[in-house]
Design a protein around this motif. Sequence first.
Motif, PDB file in Angstrom:
ATOM      1  N   GLY A 104       0.751  -1.240  -0.054  1.00 18.64           N
ATOM      2  CA  GLY A 104      -0.079   0.033   0.192  1.00 18.64           C
ATOM      3  C   GLY A 104       0.789   1.218   0.072  1.00 18.64           C
ATOM      4  N   VAL A 105       2.031   1.000  -0.531  1.00 19.11           N
ATOM      5  CA  VAL A 105       3.056   2.278  -0.756  1.00 19.11           C
ATOM      6  C   VAL A 105       3.249   2.744  -2.144  1.00 19.11           C
ATOM      7  N   GLY A 106       2.965   3.892  -2.638  1.00 19.87           N
ATOM      8  CA  GLY A 106       2.988   4.197  -3.765  1.00 19.87           C
ATOM      9  C   GLY A 106       4.542   4.809  -3.860  1.00 19.87           C
ATOM     10  N   ILE A 107       5.201   4.683  -5.176  1.00 17.39           N
ATOM     11  CA  ILE A 107       6.586   5.210  -5.593  1.00 17.39           C
ATOM     12  C   ILE A 107       6.559   6.455  -6.385  1.00 17.39           C
ATOM     13  N   TRP A 108       7.356   7.513  -6.002  1.00 25.16           N
ATOM     14  CA  TRP A 108       7.455   8.476  -6.620  1.00 25.16           C
ATOM     15  C   TRP A 108       8.966   8.609  -7.292  1.00 25.16           C
ATOM     16  N   GLN A 156      12.332  14.894 -22.675  1.00 25.36           N
ATOM     17  CA  GLN A 156      11.575  13.566 -23.031  1.00 25.36           C
ATOM     18  C   GLN A 156      10.271  13.330 -22.004  1.00 25.36           C
ATOM     19  N   ASP A 157       9.763  14.533 -21.593  1.00 27.29           N
ATOM     20  CA  ASP A 157       8.511  14.301 -20.789  1.00 27.29           C
ATOM     21  C   ASP A 157       7.425  13.593 -21.379  1.00 27.29           C
ATOM     22  N   HIS A 158       7.399  14.212 -22.482  1.00 28.06           N
ATOM     23  CA  HIS A 158       6.128  13.473 -23.393  1.00 28.06           C
ATOM     24  C   HIS A 158       6.465  11.916 -23.660  1.00 28.06           C
ATOM     25  N   GLU A 159       7.567  11.335 -23.550  1.00 31.29           N
ATOM     26  CA  GLU A 159       7.718   9.899 -23.570  1.00 31.29           C
ATOM     27  C   GLU A 159       7.693   9.322 -22.169  1.00 31.29           C
ATOM     28  N   LEU A 160       8.355   9.940 -21.210  1.00 29.50           N
ATOM     29  CA  LEU A 160       8.233   9.496 -19.765  1.00 29.50           C
ATOM     30  C   LEU A 160       7.132   9.289 -18.969  1.00 29.50           C
ATOM     31  N   PHE A 161       6.345  10.198 -19.241  1.00 27.26           N
ATOM     32  CA  PHE A 161       4.924  10.194 -18.551  1.00 27.26           C
ATOM     33  C   PHE A 161       4.052   9.009 -18.711  1.00 27.26           C
ATOM     34  N   PRO A 162       3.975   8.635 -19.859  1.00 24.11           N
ATOM     35  CA  PRO A 162       2.962   7.379 -20.232  1.00 24.11           C
ATOM     36  C   PRO A 162       3.831   6.195 -19.968  1.00 24.11           C
ATOM     37  N   LEU A 163       5.184   6.050 -19.998  1.00 27.16           N
ATOM     38  CA  LEU A 163       6.065   5.196 -19.475  1.00 27.16           C
ATOM     39  C   LEU A 163       5.750   5.089 -18.058  1.00 27.16           C
ATOM     40  N   TYR A 164       5.844   6.052 -17.408  1.00 28.38           N
ATOM     41  CA  TYR A 164       5.930   6.010 -15.874  1.00 28.38           C
ATOM     42  C   TYR A 164       4.504   5.396 -15.460  1.00 28.38           C
ATOM     43  N   ARG A 165       3.374   5.900 -16.088  1.00 28.07           N
ATOM     44  CA  ARG A 165       2.263   5.368 -15.849  1.00 28.07           C
ATOM     45  C   ARG A 165       1.921   4.041 -16.031  1.00 28.07           C
ATOM     46  N   TRP A 168       4.496   1.687 -15.770  1.00 28.71           N
ATOM     47  CA  TRP A 168       5.306   1.327 -14.567  1.00 28.71           C
ATOM     48  C   TRP A 168       4.423   1.279 -13.189  1.00 28.71           C
ATOM     49  N   GLY A 169       3.258   2.036 -13.230  1.00 31.45           N
ATOM     50  CA  GLY A 169       2.903   2.179 -11.958  1.00 31.45           C
ATOM     51  C   GLY A 169       3.312   3.291 -10.855  1.00 31.45           C
ATOM     52  N   VAL A 170       4.187   4.253 -11.564  1.00 32.38           N
ATOM     53  CA  VAL A 170       4.487   5.391 -10.730  1.00 32.38           C
ATOM     54  C   VAL A 170       3.513   6.078 -10.165  1.00 32.38           C
ATOM     55  N   ALA A 171       3.389   6.569  -8.971  1.00 36.62           N
ATOM     56  CA  ALA A 171       2.352   7.606  -8.457  1.00 36.62           C
ATOM     57  C   ALA A 171       2.528   8.892  -8.900  1.00 36.62           C
ATOM     58  N   ASN A 230      -1.482  11.667 -17.758  1.00 42.85           N
ATOM     59  CA  ASN A 230      -1.011  10.546 -17.361  1.00 42.85           C
ATOM     60  C   ASN A 230      -1.200   9.856 -16.071  1.00 42.85           C
ATOM     61  N   GLN A 231      -2.088  10.872 -15.359  1.00 38.48           N
ATOM     62  CA  GLN A 231      -2.466  10.450 -13.845  1.00 38.48           C
ATOM     63  C   GLN A 231      -1.372  10.419 -13.046  1.00 38.48           C
ATOM     64  N   LEU A 232      -0.277  11.464 -13.167  1.00 38.71           N
ATOM     65  CA  LEU A 232       0.829  11.630 -12.109  1.00 38.71           C
ATOM     66  C   LEU A 232       0.815  12.885 -11.424  1.00 38.71           C
ATOM     67  N   MET A 233       0.854  12.615 -10.237  1.00 41.95           N
ATOM     68  CA  MET A 233       1.222  13.714  -9.292  1.00 41.95           C
ATOM     69  C   MET A 233       2.447  14.403  -9.461  1.00 41.95           C
ATOM     70  N   VAL A 234       2.495  15.612  -9.061  1.00 43.29           N
ATOM     71  CA  VAL A 234       3.621  16.463  -9.052  1.00 43.29           C
ATOM     72  C   VAL A 234       4.302  16.960  -7.908  1.00 43.29           C
ATOM     73  N   ASN A 235       5.480  17.004  -7.588  1.00 50.69           N
ATOM     74  CA  ASN A 235       5.993  17.847  -6.449  1.00 50.69           C
ATOM     75  C   ASN A 235       7.262  18.681  -7.167  1.00 50.69           C
ATOM     76  N   ILE A 236       7.000  19.968  -7.120  1.00 48.05           N
ATOM     77  CA  ILE A 236       8.047  20.821  -8.044  1.00 48.05           C
ATOM     78  C   ILE A 236       8.874  21.540  -6.942  1.00 48.05           C
TER      79      ILE A 236
END
Length: 620
Positions: free
Chosen positions: A356-360, A371-380, A382-385, A413-419
């Motif tokens: 029950g612990v998500g990965i950032w 490459q964020d256009h490629e990264l974000f679909p890939l991270y989704r 992978w199951g990255v939070a 891509n349903q990714l949360m963000v910390n800037i």
Amino acid sequence: MAYAAAGVAAPEEKAFQESLHSPDGNYLLEIHREAEKGSEAKILYQVSYKRKPVVDKSELSISLDNHLSEWALAIKEKPQGAWMDGLRLADVDREQVDSSWRPPYGERSQVTDKYNALTLTFEQQASANYKMDIQLRAYNEGVAIRYYFHENPTGIYYRVVDEQTEFSFPKGTLAWFEPWAQGPYSLLPLADWPGESERPLTLQLENGLYASITEAAMVDFVRTKFTLSHSKPNTVRTALYEPVDKMPYFATPWRVIMAAEKPGQLIEHNDILLNLNAPSRVADTSWIKPGKIVRDMTLTEEGAKAWIDFAAEHNIQYLLFDAKWYGPVFSFDTDARTVEIDLDLPEVIRYGKEKGVGIWLYVNQQALLKQDHELFPLYREWGVAGVKYGFVQVGSHRWTTWLHESVERAAQNQLMVNIHDEFRVTGEQRTLPNILTVEGIRGNEEMPDATHNTILPFTRGIAGMGDYTICYYNDRIKTTHAHQLALAVVMYSPLQTLFWYDKAADYGGEPEIEFFEKVPTVWDDTRVLSGEIGQYIAVARRSGDQWFVGAITNNDARRVEVNFDFLDKNRNYVATLYQDDDEAKTKTGVSLSQRAVERGTSLSLDLKASGGAAIWVREE
């Protein structure tokens, strides 16, 4: 005099005078222009709060230089001289708004959006193709002003070269000056500043009022800081990062002025910044889940699983893999699609999901830009939070626009963000609610002292979420341990980082860690119970039917009174107190005690120097 609104042609002279009250009548915003013989008149405004002056007569001014576009399109009828000098009032419009909305998370579960608005529409005397509004709003929480440029039928582009919006304060005003977003604070008069100051800028007036000036909706524009006027005493003015090239129609960010009799009211009223931003562009927010996060600095499977086990045991929702998991972060030649260390990331993600612990994942701007256009679909896939953006460039038009567009791609891509690093929100988390937190705060990466921490809520805290990176066991902490516990309430962050420089193995069964387990990161209600800037603060926040209180002092010991008038009547509660205690038989020196409380109960907290106290309150 509402010329056009009354159906009367504007006279040849340029004078006008309008006023605007907040719905509760506490704020009065006045704006006027007087024709002056031999010189162009200035548009001036002033603000009072409860009949006390906040901003004295100050100029509203913006400078444009459109000559290259006008040359290219052979425009003949065009403004001559300074932009503000050629304006003629063409229309006056008023509006009242009374509504509310529910954010997916926040410091309050419901936001009241109630204001009176005044729009002054101007035309250039040389050509009515050039139209600009001065838009003004008066909320119960503050007032806001911005410039809005209408479409121009000639098709020219506009270049905003400067904005000279002034804020003239009464003599004797002091400001909490901060030179950069992660910088220290100094209480200075409005004279001889060593440079520009960050926003929000909090001020103390001799008439007893507190004020804050800041900006909202800094979107598709450039950041503003505040500088001193060279020609007018006791006056602060906007300082744009750089000129801005825009296609009309467009608006500048809002310039916001807040006032209060107690400094904590500035924090309680910061929803004005959200209200000045556009509604959410994320239709389904069910995947946006605030929570607490720890980080693994070993970048190993063993270290990650140790933290995941700790997180699962202590109600912590996320684990962050920080920099260098994909190689050198400051190189464009690094590929953030690959794991460049001895780490089985899919296995760690699987193990975290099982617990029950998500990965950032931390990703630096070089990789995101590349490459964020490629990264974000890939991270989704992978199951990255979520993604922690590292070392983003801030301030310029280019990087501001890129950042918001990148965050929107993350949302798709349903990714949360910390800037992280220098970036500060100006309320745009309403529009892009996958921004769970940002840095732009001098927190435990720099290990500031307790006095700094008692300044932050009244200054940086007005901007909203701040990733302070709370630490607990590391011996570089310059506060007591109970102070660090209390920061989880005092410092609002929907993604609250805990145990920043710590290791999972540092935990030795200390009972007060229960508070970190119980404390939420988002709230239904927020009350600042008491406080003085740079001295102390006590904050109470509610989640459901439970309340959490954090009280911290500066480098001096003091007694802080906590009154429980925020509790419901005719109900009995039990409070667990977590306090510094030299008699506690743990390495952290924090004791736990319980007592019954009810509405009207008052507790005296004796806080050690650089200390604090945390309280968890629930019904019996």
